[in-house]
Motif scaffolding. Sequence first.
Motif, PDB file in Angstrom:
ATOM      1  N   HIS A 242       0.851  -1.186   0.000  1.00 57.51           N
ATOM      2  CA  HIS A 242       0.000   0.000   0.000  1.00 57.51           C
ATOM      3  C   HIS A 242       0.888   1.238   0.000  1.00 57.51           C
ATOM      4  CE1 HIS A 242      -3.365   2.424   2.198  1.00 57.51           C
ATOM      5  NE2 HIS A 242      -3.186   2.796   0.936  1.00 57.51           N
ATOM      6  N   ARG A 243       0.747   2.043  -1.016  1.00 56.60           N
ATOM      7  CA  ARG A 243       1.567   3.247  -1.151  1.00 56.60           C
ATOM      8  C   ARG A 243       0.679   4.480  -1.117  1.00 56.60           C
ATOM      9  NH1 ARG A 243       5.420   1.206  -6.200  1.00 56.60           N
ATOM     10  NH2 ARG A 243       6.208  -0.688  -5.176  1.00 56.60           N
ATOM     11  N   TYR A 244       1.131   5.497  -0.405  1.00 59.77           N
ATOM     12  CA  TYR A 244       0.345   6.729  -0.265  1.00 59.77           C
ATOM     13  C   TYR A 244       1.251   7.823   0.261  1.00 59.77           C
ATOM     14  CZ  TYR A 244       0.437   4.817   4.456  1.00 59.77           C
ATOM     15  OH  TYR A 244       0.857   4.280   5.641  1.00 59.77           O
ATOM     16  N   THR A 245       0.828   9.063   0.090  1.00 62.45           N
ATOM     17  CA  THR A 245       1.542  10.209   0.652  1.00 62.45           C
ATOM     18  C   THR A 245       0.532  11.150   1.292  1.00 62.45           C
ATOM     19  OG1 THR A 245       1.415  11.568  -1.357  1.00 62.45           O
ATOM     20  CG2 THR A 245       3.314  10.076  -1.145  1.00 62.45           C
ATOM     21  N   ALA A 246       0.944  11.851   2.334  1.00 59.48           N
ATOM     22  CA  ALA A 246       0.075  12.839   2.967  1.00 59.48           C
ATOM     23  C   ALA A 246      -0.172  14.020   2.035  1.00 59.48           C
ATOM     24  CB  ALA A 246       0.709  13.309   4.282  1.00 59.48           C
ATOM     25  N   ALA A 247       0.851  14.389   1.255  1.00 53.45           N
ATOM     26  CA  ALA A 247       0.738  15.566   0.392  1.00 53.45           C
ATOM     27  C   ALA A 247      -0.388  15.419  -0.625  1.00 53.45           C
ATOM     28  CB  ALA A 247       2.065  15.803  -0.326  1.00 53.45           C
ATOM     29  N   ARG A 248      -0.646  14.214  -1.070  1.00 48.39           N
ATOM     30  CA  ARG A 248      -1.721  14.001  -2.053  1.00 48.39           C
ATOM     31  C   ARG A 248      -3.055  14.489  -1.499  1.00 48.39           C
ATOM     32  NH1 ARG A 248      -2.983  11.282  -6.597  1.00 48.39           N
ATOM     33  NH2 ARG A 248      -5.017  10.294  -6.775  1.00 48.39           N
ATOM     34  N   TYR A 249      -3.205  14.489  -0.195  1.00 48.40           N
ATOM     35  CA  TYR A 249      -4.471  14.867   0.440  1.00 48.40           C
ATOM     36  C   TYR A 249      -4.373  16.221   1.142  1.00 48.40           C
ATOM     37  CZ  TYR A 249      -4.943   9.993  -0.660  1.00 48.40           C
ATOM     38  OH  TYR A 249      -4.953   8.799  -1.354  1.00 48.40           O
ATOM     39  N   GLY A 250      -3.372  17.005   0.752  1.00 50.65           N
ATOM     40  CA  GLY A 250      -3.223  18.348   1.307  1.00 50.65           C
ATOM     41  C   GLY A 250      -2.794  18.358   2.759  1.00 50.65           C
ATOM     42  N   LEU A 251      -2.151  17.288   3.197  1.00 51.69           N
ATOM     43  CA  LEU A 251      -1.757  17.161   4.597  1.00 51.69           C
ATOM     44  C   LEU A 251      -0.245  17.044   4.707  1.00 51.69           C
ATOM     45  CD1 LEU A 251      -4.397  14.437   5.593  1.00 51.69           C
ATOM     46  CD2 LEU A 251      -4.570  16.897   6.040  1.00 51.69           C
ATOM     47  N   ASP A 252       0.269  17.286   5.900  1.00 49.03           N
ATOM     48  CA  ASP A 252       1.668  16.990   6.198  1.00 49.03           C
ATOM     49  C   ASP A 252       1.753  16.533   7.644  1.00 49.03           C
ATOM     50  OD1 ASP A 252       2.653  19.260   8.062  1.00 49.03           O
ATOM     51  OD2 ASP A 252       1.737  20.376   6.411  1.00 49.03           O
ATOM     52  N   ALA A 253       2.843  15.857   7.967  1.00 50.73           N
ATOM     53  CA  ALA A 253       2.977  15.227   9.275  1.00 50.73           C
ATOM     54  C   ALA A 253       2.852  16.237  10.422  1.00 50.73           C
ATOM     55  CB  ALA A 253       4.307  14.478   9.356  1.00 50.73           C
ATOM     56  N   ASN A 254       3.497  17.384  10.290  1.00 52.44           N
ATOM     57  CA  ASN A 254       3.467  18.361  11.381  1.00 52.44           C
ATOM     58  C   ASN A 254       2.048  18.862  11.642  1.00 52.44           C
ATOM     59  OD1 ASN A 254       6.209  18.233  11.877  1.00 52.44           O
ATOM     60  ND2 ASN A 254       6.702  19.882  10.431  1.00 52.44           N
TER      61      ASN A 254
END
Length: 275
Positions: A242-254
């Motif tokens: 399963h591959r995904y990024t937070a940036a794709r959903y307008g989010l970031d870890a902080n």
Amino acid sequence: VPRAWEATQPVPAPDRALPADPRIARTEQVFAAIDEYMPEFAAMHVQTADGPVETLDLLMLSLRTHNLTGLARVPSYLEWFHTTDRRPAYEAVRRALQVLQWKWPPSTWVIKSPSCTSMLDSIEAALPGTRHIWCHRDPAAAIPSVCSLIEHSRAPNTDTVDCLDLGAEVLDYFDDALTRAMAFRDAVGDDRFVDLTMDEFVADPVGATQRAGAAAGLPLSETGRDAMTYWVGHQKRPARGHRYTAARYGLDANHIRTRLAPYLERFPVRLEDPQ
């Protein structure tokens, strides 16, 4: 634990005295169609007709479940869901479990679903005295993973999926769910809860399950441990994870960790490297 074919078709009650239930084959056909239509879904969520399943299908009986938003974006439903009385949801689950155990009752039901987090008071009203095993993971990794799952679930049902809107929606949901869950835990006490991290579970799924079950008053028998060990050892792993990024959903870890700081302060978890 309810099995997939039981949760999707709980009536009539299963009967051990009968040959193989035809609902098993029907559920296998449904899952095969899903795998063919959405092959990437198998990398996110393993499901078999006779395997354990979340309570999402049983919650559908009351139409009070966040799972419906996984099929399509319906803002008016979300607004209603966040303000409605959720107690009927697990009253429906309780009735379904009573049907399922009518002809061959288990000694104890184990039910699972991420949506439980926002509905612990509803569970308590329908199933008083329930013990809870709370699984923890860095929300900066968990939330983008959920976003990806919902994106792929919605895609066949709509022309477009607004990923930025989806990210905000899922973050709002988890903020509300975790706030509700922590308030419920404060009200009933920590002794009703067992905490388990994803790292513990991934490193030793059988051992972690055994420890969590024992702490919750559900010791694992030798037969059960052997069956679980066999299942883990023979479970097919998807060729592509399963591959995904937070940036794709307008989010970031902080941003995620700041928004959910009360949860992280109360339950320290390993902070994962953002994808």
